[in-house]
Design an enzyme around this catalytic site. Structure first.
Site, PDB file in Angstrom:
ATOM      1  N   LYS A  28       0.828  -1.194   0.000  1.00  8.99           N
ATOM      2  CA  LYS A  28       0.000   0.000   0.000  1.00  8.99           C
ATOM      3  C   LYS A  28       0.870   1.255   0.000  1.00  8.99           C
ATOM      4  CE  LYS A  28      -3.417  -0.018   3.025  1.00  8.99           C
ATOM      5  NZ  LYS A  28      -4.881   0.075   2.868  1.00  8.99           N
ATOM      6  N   ARG A 106      -3.219   2.970   8.673  1.00  8.33           N
ATOM      7  CA  ARG A 106      -3.499   1.661   8.089  1.00  8.33           C
ATOM      8  C   ARG A 106      -2.255   0.805   8.012  1.00  8.33           C
ATOM      9  NH1 ARG A 106      -8.251   2.312   4.142  1.00  8.33           N
ATOM     10  NH2 ARG A 106      -8.555   4.555   4.093  1.00  8.33           N
ATOM     11  N   GLY A 115      -7.882  -7.366   5.441  1.00  9.25           N
ATOM     12  CA  GLY A 115      -8.701  -7.536   6.634  1.00  9.25           C
ATOM     13  C   GLY A 115      -7.979  -8.154   7.805  1.00  9.25           C
ATOM     14  N   MET A 117      -5.113  -7.119   9.344  1.00  8.87           N
ATOM     15  CA  MET A 117      -4.514  -6.249  10.349  1.00  8.87           C
ATOM     16  C   MET A 117      -5.382  -5.025  10.532  1.00  8.87           C
ATOM     17  SD  MET A 117      -0.546  -6.816   9.492  1.00  8.87           S
ATOM     18  CE  MET A 117      -0.882  -6.355   7.811  1.00  8.87           C
ATOM     19  N   ARG A 350      -3.429  -1.777  -6.094  1.00  6.31           N
ATOM     20  CA  ARG A 350      -2.573  -2.974  -5.956  1.00  6.31           C
ATOM     21  C   ARG A 350      -2.977  -3.947  -7.054  1.00  6.31           C
ATOM     22  NH1 ARG A 350      -5.474  -5.057  -0.382  1.00  6.31           N
ATOM     23  NH2 ARG A 350      -7.567  -5.096  -1.233  1.00  6.31           N
ATOM     24  N   HIS A 466     -16.030  -9.449   2.515  1.00  5.32           N
ATOM     25  CA  HIS A 466     -14.998 -10.354   3.034  1.00  5.32           C
ATOM     26  C   HIS A 466     -15.167 -11.747   2.471  1.00  5.32           C
ATOM     27  CE1 HIS A 466     -13.283 -13.123   6.097  1.00  5.32           C
ATOM     28  NE2 HIS A 466     -12.285 -12.261   6.031  1.00  5.32           N
ATOM     29  N   ARG A 628       2.523 -50.356 -10.234  1.00  7.13           N
ATOM     30  CA  ARG A 628       3.090 -50.763  -8.947  1.00  7.13           C
ATOM     31  C   ARG A 628       2.510 -52.102  -8.528  1.00  7.13           C
ATOM     32  NH1 ARG A 628       2.147 -47.116  -3.730  1.00  7.13           N
ATOM     33  NH2 ARG A 628       0.069 -47.975  -3.904  1.00  7.13           N
ATOM     34  N   SER A 774      11.062 -44.077  -8.229  1.00  8.20           N
ATOM     35  CA  SER A 774       9.934 -43.163  -8.120  1.00  8.20           C
ATOM     36  C   SER A 774       9.744 -42.826  -6.653  1.00  8.20           C
ATOM     37  CB  SER A 774       8.674 -43.810  -8.693  1.00  8.20           C
ATOM     38  OG  SER A 774       7.576 -42.957  -8.476  1.00  8.20           O
ATOM     39  N   GLY A 776       7.979 -42.006  -3.436  1.00  7.47           N
ATOM     40  CA  GLY A 776       6.660 -42.050  -2.809  1.00  7.47           C
ATOM     41  C   GLY A 776       6.740 -41.123  -1.617  1.00  7.47           C
ATOM     42  N   THR A 777       6.436 -39.847  -1.861  1.00  9.71           N
ATOM     43  CA  THR A 777       6.694 -38.869  -0.799  1.00  9.71           C
ATOM     44  C   THR A 777       5.716 -38.960   0.357  1.00  9.71           C
ATOM     45  OG1 THR A 777       5.622 -37.312  -2.284  1.00  9.71           O
ATOM     46  CG2 THR A 777       7.997 -37.158  -2.072  1.00  9.71           C
ATOM     47  N   CYS A 841       5.788 -39.722  -7.396  1.00 11.99           N
ATOM     48  CA  CYS A 841       4.376 -40.020  -7.562  1.00 11.99           C
ATOM     49  C   CYS A 841       3.565 -39.719  -6.310  1.00 11.99           C
ATOM     50  CB  CYS A 841       4.168 -41.464  -8.002  1.00 11.99           C
ATOM     51  SG  CYS A 841       4.777 -42.668  -6.825  1.00 11.99           S
ATOM     52  N   TYR A 861      10.285 -36.740 -14.260  1.00 12.57           N
ATOM     53  CA  TYR A 861       8.863 -36.410 -14.326  1.00 12.57           C
ATOM     54  C   TYR A 861       8.279 -36.259 -12.932  1.00 12.57           C
ATOM     55  CZ  TYR A 861       7.960 -41.296 -13.129  1.00 12.57           C
ATOM     56  OH  TYR A 861       7.926 -42.501 -12.487  1.00 12.57           O
TER      57      TYR A 861
END
Lengths: 887, 887
Positions: A28, A106, A115, A117, A350, A466, A628, A774, A776-777, A841, A861
């Site tokens: 701002k 402000r 909204g 702060m 903005r 809002h 798999r 691969s 696997g997270t 994956c 990938y």
């Protein structure tokens, strides 16, 4: 000495700051400075830099809220100087009854947090200056209304008194006077009301309201600084992944008044439509009102198009300002303006937030208008938002039971169950339900419940309320200003012109039409918008990462192909096991008393799996298909509740007791870390052998039909190279047999998931046995943190709230832990097998930050669920572009 | 050309090999060569090197058992040459009826694996040579007995015919002739028996017995080579962690005969007592017998002391040879000898296996005798064995119900339940019971069952029987030769002079006295043997690692101090929560409906915990005490079965349903990865606050009593620095309050367990918050592998059997995965906090290999259960010594 500048003045067509200084001046403040320099009418003022907030946060965290060192050295002097310049510029003085200066105070951080702060308006008023203002303007009503507003706002924000205390008095006064709008209260009543407000302050705080304007100013500045670390603001930053800011700037600016009569007003406006991207102003204004009235959604404003009728000259001037701003910033702007007695002032500009659809259209249009190039367009679109465009929308042909119409505030289709407060919404979501939050109006306190809901329906407020702003930003559906609706808190129900819907019952919202329906309206698949096709074609030319899909059914696979998936990154064969015609045989296989029975059951499953795979190969003709082998523990396939168990026992011809015993035998203390994945493959060789046979028989058949197949067979949950080695040799033996039988060879690869920490740590050995990795997270994250995803509900919310974790580690790759293991695996795996194919994956790899990480790790990938494929295509291009120009 | 030598000759006082070539010649071969060179009487022969076995293993694994390339080039020629030299040396020829050469063919790897691989005796016999041998010796009975023995052994070992088939015939013949001992069968009957044996071979194999001695030789050599990879041998190597060997050597040696009459015999002997270490020969001999008769334990032999009476000259010669060998090898020797018509031949010498007690005494004595120095003594003692010395032994004062007496074959006290076969023993052990294996005699097939048992009781066999040797080596108790015992397989019982004990009933064995008791005899604590005290004092001067203990009770702590623990490495406070007078309050705390109720329950627990800690500080006066804050998930404290639940509900004054619901609410899918450890501390601040207060109040009280306290407060299960940071600040706040109240300060440290992979990976950040690290290798192993320790039973046995894992990763640190994470944590933690104190408290860190790793990682200490403290003191010294002289 620039380093020591803490306060930046703007006014008289000249400013000390500029747009590029967002970090220091907040968005701002930087834009007020920029607009001032551009010659756009902006009330003069000054910005206290974010460094002050940073100092304040550290000092108060250490020394408490009253720490004597909470302001940096020199701040008081610099504010004093700037205030003097402001007084000169506008020729009014703070506290001077003759020409009183009123200011707004402000917040404004480098990243917009609408909204979140605090804001104080009309600061500088007390009895004397109010009298002075009344005399000066000849409008005592205006003066006393401003004073009573100031008392309420300051009382609430700075002194911490609940707004309701003031609101009650205001409503009582309106009742007393028999008026509907507060604008209809007379000056004398407003003066009395101000006295009542002062009494509230005395009662609540034990001391009188601060009447010295300078004391007011410092109180307000400090409230804004403190609001940086209020709970809402912290939550907002977490929800929006905002990190690394110093704090908020504080903008002190001369007030202009939209509530000086019918030739005054206030409004907010986007230079283009933030829902659709259409190139026409989109906004609202309210006559004879202050800005807060619009944003809070308490009064329903007029559309901006009607400004021409109301004040044609102002409307022209506004249109010109908007064009200037858009050309200057080369992006769609979101502005706030005030008209004071026919004169236009810009209070803020903005870059405007927008829906995915609008983001796409604006980016494409601006490329066509020559404002930006393709790469800039690609970087501007929030990749995560794309998914919302592709999800099914309400079937236009389906019969609908219309309950009411409201304002179409955020587009899309949402069906769910009514939740009447945010806590209920959170609870429902935790139970796996989809709540629709139904409220008179929303406020920042509701944020948590909003994040848990699929859509919002509000009685009050317009397109910039809002609820509307938050909805567009979160990609949720919103219908606002639905006046026909009445909430009965006690009865836990809402009625639409007398039709009662109870909390927990289903409704549907069409945020594009602004319609509310009873029940759940059926949906149809969305096509891919033309703008998206164009943007993705730009993206595809720039990305290095391939995008695959995690999909188990032909339907999902077709969808994914349509969205541009370049193969399958994860086909979970166990999902096929759960289908109705198979689960019986799967259970027979598990419960087999000897090898013969087991082989018999597997022989029944073989042609079914073969059929699945054939279908997959055909859909993915020419693309690699990563399949798999069975991963979950066997007990997942057995019935656990007594009724199903009885039914299954009968169906299978075993006793209920035997079945119960078998389920009990197979149950585990920690199934996540138990007998599953390749461990199952090693102890039950016949299962993987059947699957391998099904895959390769299907591949041979597909090839015979002219399909180009590229099967990748994936071994799950390995933790040692020897597991992969043993299974690989067994699978190769099956392959040799199948090829001999079919007199045909199909080339295939055998690789493994990297989803235990040890697999990553021993990648150099595993790569000797595996032709691809691969990640696997999901499991890798579970094991790296020691967090069971099913059990985090007990502590993860507390972790996020206290900031122990900045982010749910299942939503994106945790770079320090999981990411580090990934880096080890890639680097060391490729050391022993140069050019090793590596992908990911886990769904947590699908957010843009994770895709950027995967790009930098030089993965081949990423693979995601079909609807996230376009997001990934764009994010992969953004990653490649960010590599070119860092930041 | 030495590199190409595959066969090494020894004889005529000269050998081509020497003791140092164990890798190549195996222990037996190397020592036969060494003894030959020393001038000790050894029958001539040759050794086929381990490289041949290595070649054979690879070639047959690849090309199958009949692979034409299974022998390395040149082997046949070299064996032929060596055979000729052997024939010349002994002046007999293979297959020559006039002077037939008979040979033994024995395995022998670099590490002794008694009974694991195959042996053939009397090779070279056929009808002609047997006749010739009969004529030459004038002893047809001896000749035919040798032939029938050879037929049986070759038939079993090389041709794979079950021994029982031959044994049945032998027994039938003995019945027929009415004799008790096979030595009483006459020559003609033995010749008939040989014919019957040949018929068995024809029937079982479909072809006649190979009568060509050269064919016999190659058959036997190949059987020995193949036995390297039989199941028993693989299991043995795994059990004893034997890795990296090339294979077995094959020793072909001229036979000498202990069964040529009463002036002949055979025996085995240790140069010192392998049970006690006493400096006097310990062994047995059998007159008129071959070596197998002693080792197999089928006939009960005479003690070696009686040899003097039987053959005084031979006894003197043997005593001299033993002295020579001990001085040469500077270690206690285990020899095999044969007396052929009054002439002594040594067939084998090797370093003798011994009990921990004997190892200690021998090491200490040899230092005193000047044979070895302290460091060599330290390196010779197997640290893992020490634990057995310290465990409680039978209370001498307790009343005992003596069932029978046998031979005290392996010392110690064992009480458990009778298991009549190895499979039953394995099953019982899996059920958490302690089996005592009761058998007529044991054989290598029983090994798995023996490993699962606490002790062995056999009807037959002496101190060098299979059961006795294995028992001493495994540190188990053994009573052998218990003739009064009779096993009834069908009734599943065993009777001692008519007193029947059923399988599953309790008995007790005293392996030092050779006594068997009914029921479970109570035990008393053992003191620390004097030799051990001496050895540990040598160790303490050489080790760098400190040794602490994992102990939760004052009793354990006292024990650990007695064993030399230098502080507490892990005090699990939750164990205190389970005590009878507390669990109710713990449950009240968990089930509290509000903070007040919770604080009330905690207030009751506070003085109890404070008392515990005070006791601990007093016992550990002057040593650091690492106290871990509450770790397990809360549901572990609640009752899960309906009866207990009902009782608890009543006791607590809540409804059963409420309690059931609460238990259900708290239950988790994967509790190992759930709401426990510091996650609990973060969400339930009052628990850790109570614990911190109890620790510091106790510390203040202890200090007031003159005790020197060093509390280390440990935060469990962290996965992020912020967890440690948040908790540290809360704990410091409690400390400040306690110190203010007590007007006293006690210095303390706050640190964390490193037991999630992420904690290790982010150690550099965690070290900013933590003053110490302690590796929890149990959990770290679970998460690194993704193995739940409670659930591995389904696949870990298969993993070990197939060699996918070489070792149970919970038995010692997995260097590649877990160890790598530890290295990262230590190196990076010490980068941000130089000198960071790091220890390990997981029991898997307690084996000597892991202690060596911890030493090399430069940890400050390892911490173990009290009984393992001496083991660790020794292992730490060995680690330091091995660093000086690697290997």
């Amino acid at each position: 000495m620039t380093n020591d500048r803490l306060v930046f003045f703007f006014g008289n067509g000249k400013a000390e700051g500029k747009a590029a200084q967002k970090e220091l001046l907040g968005g701002k403040g930087a834009n007020l400075a920029e607009m001032t320099n551009m010659g756009i009418p902006v009330p003069p003022g000054f910005t206290i830099s974010t460094r002050v907030c940073h100092h304040y946060s550290l000092a108060t965290a250490e020394g408490g809220p009253d720490s004597p060192d909470r302001f940096p050295d020199g701040l008081q002097e610099q504010v004093g100087e700037a205030l003097e310049r402001l007084e000169e510029a506008i020729r009014r003085r703070l506290g001077d009854p003759g020409a009183p200066l009123l200011v707004s105070v402000r917040s404004g951080a480098a990243v917009s947090m609408p909204g979140m702060m605090d804001t104080i308006l009309n600061l500088g008023l007390n009895h004397e200056t109010t009298e002075g203002l009344a005399a000066e303007t000849g409008n005592p009503r205006f003066a006393w209304d401003s004073f009573r507003r100031f008392l309420q706002m300051y009382g609430n924000v700075v002194l911490g008194i609940p707004s309701e205390r003031f609101e009650k008095r205001l409503k009582a006064a309106m009742r007393e006077c028999g008026v509907e709008r507060d604008a209809d209260l007379e000056a004398s009543r407003l003066e009395t009301l101000a006295g009542e407000y002062e009494a509230i302050v005395l009662e609540e705080t034990g001391r009188g309201f601060p009447m010295d304007p300078k004391a007011q100013l410092w109180g307000a500045v400090e409230a804004v600084l403190g609001s940086w670390n209020n709970e809402r603001a912290i939550l907002y930053r977490r929800l929006h992944d905002i990190q690394g800011l110093l704090g908020t700037a504080v903008n002190v600016q001369a007030m202009v008044f939209g509530n000086q009569g019918e030739d005054s007003g206030t409004g907010v406006c986007f230079t283009r439509d933030p829902s659709t991207g259409e190139r026409k102003p989109y906004g609202e204004f309210l006559r004879n009102a202050q800005g807060e009235d619009v944003v809070a959604g308490v009064r329903t404003p007029q559309p901006i198009a009607e400004l021409h009728q109301a004040m044609p000259e102002v409307a022209d001037r506004l249109a010109k300002v908007m064009r200037t701003l858009e050309e200057h910033y080369r992006d769609m702007q979101d502005i706030e303006f005030t008209i004071q007695k026919g004169e236009l002032f810009l209070l803020q500009t903005r870059n405007g937030k927008r829906t995915a659809r609008a983001a796409l259209k604006i980016a494409v249009d601006m490329v066509d208008e020559g404002l930006i190039d393709e790469e800039e367009a690609l970087l501007r679109i929030d990749a995560t938002q794309l998914e919302q465009l592709l999800h099914p929308s309400f079937d236009k042909e389906a019969p609908k039971d219309l309950l009411a119409r409201g304002i179409p505030a955020s587009p899309g289709s949402a069906a769910g169950i009514v939740a009447l407060d945010p806590d209920t919404a959170v609870r429902m979501a935790a139970e796996g339900k989809t709540p629709i939050l139904v409220r008179n109006e929303t406020s920042p306190e509701d944020l948590k419940g909003m994040a848990s809901s699929a859509g919002f329906l509000t009685m009050r407020g317009g397109k910039t309320s809002h609820a509307a702003v938050v909805a567009r930003q979160m990609g949720k559906v919103c219908v606002s200003g639905c006046g026909a609706m009445q909430i009965d808190e006690e009865d836990r129900s809402v009625s639409f012109d007398g039709r009662r819907i109870r909390e927990g019952e289903e409704i549907s919202l069409d945020g594009s039409l602004g319609e509310v329906y009873a029940g759940r309206v059926p949906t149809v698949e969305a096509g891919i918008p033309e703008d998206l096709t164009r943007v993705l074609s730009w993206a595809d030319r720039r990305r290095r990462l391939k995008i695959r899909t995690n999909a188990d059914t032909p339907k999902d696979n077709r969808k994914a192909r349509e969205f541009g998936a370049e193969g399958i990154g994860l086909c979970r064969t166990e999902h096929m096991f759960f289908e109705e015609d198979r689960i019986l045989h799967v259970r027979k296989m598990i419960l087999a008393r000897n090898d013969e029975e087991r082989r018999e059951a597997l022989a029944t499953l073989l042609p079914m799996q073969r059929g699945d795979f054939l279908d997959i190969f055909e859909v993915m003709d020419g693309f690699p298909c990563n399949i798999r082998l069975l991963d979950p523990p066997l007990h997942e396939f057995l019935p656990h509740d007594p009724e199903t168990r009885a039914a299954v026992a009968e169906e299978m011809g075993v006793s209920e007791e035997e079945l119960r015993q078998r389920v009990a035998d197979l149950s585990e203390s920690n199934p996540m870390l138990g007998h599953r994945g390749c461990r199952l493959g090693i102890t039950h060789p016949e299962i993987y052998e059947m699957q391998m046979r099904a895959i390769l028989e299907a591949a041979c058949e597909a090839v015979a039909g002219g399909v180009h197949v590229l099967p990748e067979i994936m071994i799950p949950l390995s933790s040692a190279a020897s597991e992969v080695g043993v299974l690989r040799r067994r699978l190769e033996a099956v392959a040799a047999k199948v090829f001999e039988e079919k007199r045909k060879r199909v080339s295939y690869q055998i690789g493994t998931m990297i989803e235990t920490p040890r697999a990553a740590l021993t990648a150099s050995e595993i790569a000797l046995e595996a032709e691809f990795f691969s990640f696997g997270t999901n499991d890798l994250t579970q094991m790296t943190f020691g967090f069971s995803r099913d059990d985090v509900a007990g502590f993860l919310p507390a972790y996020l709230e206290t900031g122990i974790l900045e982010r749910d580690p299942f939503e994106g790759i945790d770079l320090k832990g999981v990411g580090r293991l990934m880096r080890i695996a890639v680097e060391e795996g490729r050391k022993t097998r140069p050019g090793l194919k590596v992908g990911i994956c886990g769904e947590s790899g699908g957010d843009p930050a994770s895709i950027l990480f995967c790009h930098r790790l030089e993965l081949d990938y990423v693979s995601l669920s079909p609807y996230r494929v376009p997001t990934a295509r764009l994010a992969a291009a953004q990653a490649a572009l960010r590599e070119k120009k860092p930041g």
